[in-house]
Motif scaffolding. Structure first.
Motif, short mmCIF file in Angstrom:
data_model
loop_
_atom_site.label_atom_id
_atom_site.label_comp_id
_atom_site.label_asym_id
_atom_site.label_seq_id
_atom_site.Cartn_x
_atom_site.Cartn_y
_atom_site.Cartn_z
N TYR A 235 0.82 -1.21 0.00
CA TYR A 235 0.00 0.00 0.00
C TYR A 235 0.86 1.26 0.00
N SER A 236 1.93 1.24 0.77
CA SER A 236 2.74 2.46 0.92
C SER A 236 3.64 2.73 -0.28
N ALA A 237 3.97 1.71 -1.06
CA ALA A 237 4.93 1.87 -2.15
C ALA A 237 4.26 2.19 -3.49
N ASP A 241 -3.48 2.28 -6.88
CA ASP A 241 -3.85 3.70 -6.97
C ASP A 241 -5.09 3.96 -6.11
N VAL A 242 -5.55 5.19 -6.10
CA VAL A 242 -6.67 5.60 -5.24
C VAL A 242 -7.93 4.81 -5.58
N ASP A 243 -8.19 4.61 -6.88
CA ASP A 243 -9.38 3.86 -7.28
C ASP A 243 -9.31 2.41 -6.82
N ASP A 244 -8.12 1.81 -6.89
CA ASP A 244 -7.96 0.43 -6.42
C ASP A 244 -8.26 0.33 -4.94
N ARG A 246 -10.07 2.31 -3.12
CA ARG A 246 -11.50 2.54 -2.89
C ARG A 246 -12.30 1.28 -3.20
N THR A 247 -11.94 0.60 -4.27
CA THR A 247 -12.63 -0.63 -4.63
C THR A 247 -12.45 -1.71 -3.57
N VAL A 248 -11.23 -1.85 -3.09
CA VAL A 248 -10.95 -2.84 -2.05
C VAL A 248 -11.84 -2.62 -0.84
N LYS A 249 -11.93 -1.36 -0.39
CA LYS A 249 -12.75 -1.06 0.79
C LYS A 249 -14.23 -1.25 0.51
N ASN A 250 -14.69 -0.79 -0.64
CA ASN A 250 -16.11 -0.91 -0.97
C ASN A 250 -16.56 -2.36 -1.07
#
Length: 331
Positions: A235-237, A241-244, A246-250
Motif C-alpha cells: 500500500y505504501s509503495a 492507486d486511489v481507485d484500487d 477505494r474498490t478494495v474497501k467498498n
C-alpha cells in the motif's frame, strides 16, 4: 567517614531502621546506585547497606514484581487453540509499554528461529514479501541447509522495486542466509488487465514458478492491512492507486495475503482486484501443512481475524498485545 553522615531525624537523633532502609532502597532501586556508591554517600558499610535492602524487602517497604511475558503468552496460546482448533499458535511476550517496533522485532526473531528449526535439506519455501518478512529476513541466523529453495509467491515487477530493490533484497537475504537458491517472480504485483495476467500465466517461465509455489513444503507470509501503523509495503509503495484502494474497501476486504484480498469471514472469491493480483489462490495456504503467518501490530487485528476465520494459516506467530486484541475482538 562514620554512620553519623546519614540523615538524622528532625530531633537530631539517628534515623530509625525503616527510615534508613527507605533511603537506601530509593538510591538502589530508583536511582540505580550500587551498594558501594550508597555506602560511600551515606557513610555506611557495604554489609550494612545490604542488610538494609534485605530488611526493606522483608518488611514490605519494597515490593518486587516480575512480569513474565512468556507466562502470559502461554495462556494466550491456549485461548487461541480453543477458539481456532486448527491453529498452532506461538505468542511472543513483550514488555509493558514497549513500542510496536519492538513487538515486530521480537516477533520477527521468533519467526526466524522457527524457520531455522523447520527447514530440512531440499525443501521449498514460499515467501510473500512485505515489511514483516523483511524484518524476519534481518533476524535470521546463518545456517547451511543444502538444496533449500526460496520461491517468491507474488510478483514485484514495478518501478518502485526496480528503484528500491526491497522485494528482491528480502528474498535473496533468506536464500543467502541458508546457502540456498532463490526463485524470483518477475511479473507485475497487479496487472492492469486480467486478460494480460491470464496470457502471462500460460508462459512457460511463469508456469515454472507457479509449479514451484504449488510444491512448497513451507509458506511464510504476513497479512497486509491499510490500518497498520506502518502501512503494508504493497500500500505504501504505490502498487495500488486511489481507485484500487477505494474498490478494495467498498467490496469489504479487510486484508491481503501475498496481495490476494479477503473479507472478514476469510473468503476471497469474487473480489475484483484479485483477478489482477499476482499472488496465489488462497487455497494454497490452506493446503500446505506448514503455512506460517507472522503478524505484529494492532493495525493488523481485523486482517488477522479475517485470516483466522478463513483458516488461512496452520501456524501463527504473533505478539502478545495483538493476540489479546484479536481475542477481545472475538469476544
Amino acid at each position: 567517614m562514620t554512620t553519623d553522615k546519614i540523615a538524622r531525624t528532625s530531633g537530631g537523633s539517628a534515623p530509625s531502621m525503616p527510615h534508613q532502609a527507605v533511603q537506601v532502597a530509593r538510591l538502589y532501586y530508583e536511582q540505580g546506585r550500587t551498594t558501594e556508591e550508597i555506602a560511600a554517600e551515606l557513610g555506611l558499610s557495604r554489609p550494612k547497606v545490604s542488610r538494609l535492602l534485605s530488611y526493606a524487602r522483608r518488611s514490605g517497604l519494597v515490593e518486587i514484581r516480575i512480569h513474565d511475558p512468556e507466562g502470559e503468552a502461554q495462556g494466550l496460546e491456549a485461548r487461541l487453540r480453543e477458539r481456532y482448533p486448527f491453529l498452532r499458535p506461538q505468542v511472543v511476550g513483550v514488555l509493558p509499554g514497549s513500542t510496536e517496533d519492538l513487538w515486530l522485532e521480537r516477533t520477527a526473531t521468533a519467526a526466524a528461529n522457527l524457520l531455522s528449526k523447520r527447514l530440512t535439506p531440499g525443501m521449498r519455501v514460499g515467501l510473500a514479501w512485505g515489511n514483516t518478512l523483511e524484518a524476519v529476513s534481518r533476524a535470521l541466523t546463518p545456517l547451511n541447509v543444502p538444496g533449500v529453495t526460496f520461491v517468491q509467491l507474488n510478483g514485484s515487477a514495478s518501478q518502485s522495486d526496480f528503484v528500491s530493490g526491497f522485494v528482491t533484497d528480502t528474498i535473496l537475504r533468506f536464500a543467502r542466509n541458508y546457502s540456498g537458491g532463490a526463485q524470483l517472480f518477475p511479473v507485475p504485483t497487479f496487472f492492469d488487465d486480467p486478460l494480460t495476467k491470464r496470457a502471462m500465466w500460460r508462459e512457460r517461465s511463469v508456469r515454472h514458478v507457479l509449479a514451484l509455489q504449488e510444491s512448497a513444503d513451507i509458506l511464510m507470509y504476513s497479512v497486509g492491512s491499510l490500518d497498520a501503523s506502518v502501512p503494508s509495503h504493497v500500500y505504501s509503495a504505490g502498487y495500488l492507486d486511489v481507485d484500487d484502494l477505494r474498490t478494495v474497501k467498498n467490496e469489504g476486504a479487510v486484508g491481503d495475503i501475498a496481495t490476494v484480498f479477503y473479507r472478514a469471514d476469510g473468503t476471497w472469491e469474487d473480489l475484483s482486484l484479485n483477478a489482477r493480483a499476482s499472488g496465489p489462490e488462497l487455497s494454497l495456504v490452506q493446503r500446505v501443512p506448514e503455512s506460517i503467518c507472522v503478524v505484529s501490530g494492532l493495525g493488523k487485528v481485523a486482517a488477522l481475524r479475517g485470516a483466522l476465520e478463513g483458516r488461512l494459516m496452520s501456524r501463527l506467530i504473533v505478539d502478545e498485545v495483538t493476540a489479546v486484541a484479536v481475542l477481545e475482538t472475538d469476544a
